[in-house]
Write an enzyme that holds these catalytic residues in place. Structure first.
Site, PDB file in Angstrom:
ATOM      1  N   SER A 117     -17.974  74.824 -20.495  1.00  0.00           N
ATOM      2  CA  SER A 117     -18.634  76.651 -19.655  1.00  0.00           C
ATOM      3  C   SER A 117     -19.184  77.173 -21.040  1.00  0.00           C
ATOM      4  CB  SER A 117     -17.531  77.072 -19.491  1.00  0.00           C
ATOM      5  OG  SER A 117     -17.555  78.352 -19.390  1.00  0.00           O
ATOM      6  N   TYR A 141      -8.919  80.300 -20.038  1.00  0.00           N
ATOM      7  CA  TYR A 141     -10.235  79.658 -18.982  1.00  0.00           C
ATOM      8  C   TYR A 141     -10.368  78.700 -19.891  1.00  0.00           C
ATOM      9  CZ  TYR A 141     -14.366  77.898 -16.682  1.00  0.00           C
ATOM     10  OH  TYR A 141     -15.362  77.090 -16.274  1.00  0.00           O
ATOM     11  N   LYS A 145     -11.517  74.368 -21.337  1.00  0.00           N
ATOM     12  CA  LYS A 145     -12.442  74.510 -20.931  1.00  0.00           C
ATOM     13  C   LYS A 145     -13.223  73.519 -23.101  1.00  0.00           C
ATOM     14  CE  LYS A 145     -14.046  74.189 -17.213  1.00  0.00           C
ATOM     15  NZ  LYS A 145     -14.041  72.868 -16.460  1.00  0.00           N
TER      16      LYS A 145
END
Ligand code: WQD
Length: 328
Positions: A117, A141, A145
């Site tokens: 991402s 988050y 990643k």
């Protein structure tokens, strides 16, 4: 090659499954159906219901279907939620990936495409983000990643897996209305929801240092994103990269659109007239994050074909299928 697509019943994963199946690749989907939808899996494609944390299930699936490649999308993806429950994000996104990589190595899988991402970059202060822009994620988050990329690359080097990490920018649109995003966590569906309720869409901050004061993002059509997975799988398979080599690329259009431009486009496409409400800034939003898309073009021979109008139009068709009251 036979590809295991984890998260293949999700919004993005199902687009990847359809694209790869239509391109005559053999595919199997693994999805725990926590947010995935069984009906999204293409007809004729086997669906294994379960988690990437379930090592025995992964071993069986890889052996039974003679899996030689993995496209790994199964993950939690809400930035705000990741701040509230980071342990769940690390468990699913990092530990789940670790277990999957262990099964991949044990099962002799040759190549691995990882769904990463733009969140790995955090708040980059550059006009165009290249893959060499330093990574400084701003949320658990984004951290999961980035840690995931490290795991993938280290495993590739140590065990001779060919790997690719695709850093998605802002995904929108649908290839068919049935495959549309049913979650309401991003700008386009959030505006649609407000229109459907008959209330004013919100713009989170109009005092950013950008041309119209609202945040600028690089929106990418999910059908283009799905094509990028196919291109990555084929580039790895063609041996354009050596075993243990990694391809890490931005998947964006290299063009920015502001929140205000997107909201105005949505008004035009949907035929709803409204005045957006300017709300306070949302914490952690970078003013601008736009990809340099050169490396993906060079290494994968992939470029986006759809513009923001295609994204909004197709997303709206999908929204109206699931919310018939919204259409006019
Ligand atoms: C876009 C812009 C909002 C809703 C996130 C993740 C990123 C990736 C994609 C997974 C921002 C503004 C939004 C609204 C608004 N996810 N906005 N009104 O935050 O750029 O990216 O999703 O990989 O990692 O961080 O996407 O769609 O939430 O917001 O003004 O009702 O729209 O503030 O500027 P974001 P988004």
């Amino acid at each position: 090659m036979t590809y295991l697509i984890t998260g293949g019943a999700g919004y993005i994963g199902a687009h990847v499954a359809h694209t790869m199946a239509q391109a005559d690749e053999r595919v199997v989907v693994l999805d725990d159906l926590s947010t995935g939808v069984r009906e999204r899996v293409p007809e004729g494609v086997p669906l294994v219901v379960g988690s990437t944390l379930d090592r025995p299930l992964l071993d069986r699936t890889i052996a039974e279907h003679a899996v030689t490649g993995i496209v790994h999308l199964a993950a939690k993806k809400q930035v705000g939620e990741s701040v509230a429950v980071p342990l769940r994000y690390y468990r699913e996104n990092v530990h789940g990936l670790q277990v999957l990589l262990e099964a991949a190595v044990a099962g002799g899988v040759e190549q691995f495409v990882f769904s990463s991402s733009a969140a790995v970059y955090g708040m980059p202060d550059v006009a165009l983000v290249t893959e060499d822009t330093p990574c400084a994620p701003m949320s658990p988050y984004g951290e999961t990643k980035l840690a995931g990329e490290w795991l993938v690359r280290a495993t590739g080097r140590a065990h001779g897996l060919r790997t690719a990490c695709l850093r998605y920018f802002n995904v929108a649109g649908a290839a068919t209305p049935q495959l549309a995003d049913t979650g309401v966590f991003n700008l386009v569906p959030m505006v649609f929801e407000k229109l459907t309720e008959g209330s004013a869409p919100q713009i989170f901050g109009d005092d950013y240092p950008t041309p119209d004061g609202t945040c600028v993002r690089d929106y990418i059509h999910v059908a283009d994103l799905a094509d990028a997975h196919l291109a990555a799988a084929r580039a790895l398979d063609a041996g354009e990269t050596k075993a243990g080599d990694d391809v890490t690329v931005n998947i964006g259009r290299g063009e920015g659109a502001s929140v205000r431009e997107m909201v105005e486009l949505i008004a035009e496409v949907t035929g709803h007239t409204f005045t957006p409400e300017v709300a306070p800034r949302r914490p952690g939003d970078p003013p601008r994050i736009v990809a340099s898309a050169d490396r993906a073009a060079e290494l994968l021979d992939w470029r986006a074909r759809h513009d923001v109008r295609d994204m909004v139009t197709s997303a709206w068709e999908g929204w109206c299928l699931h919310h018939p009251e919204a259409a006019r």
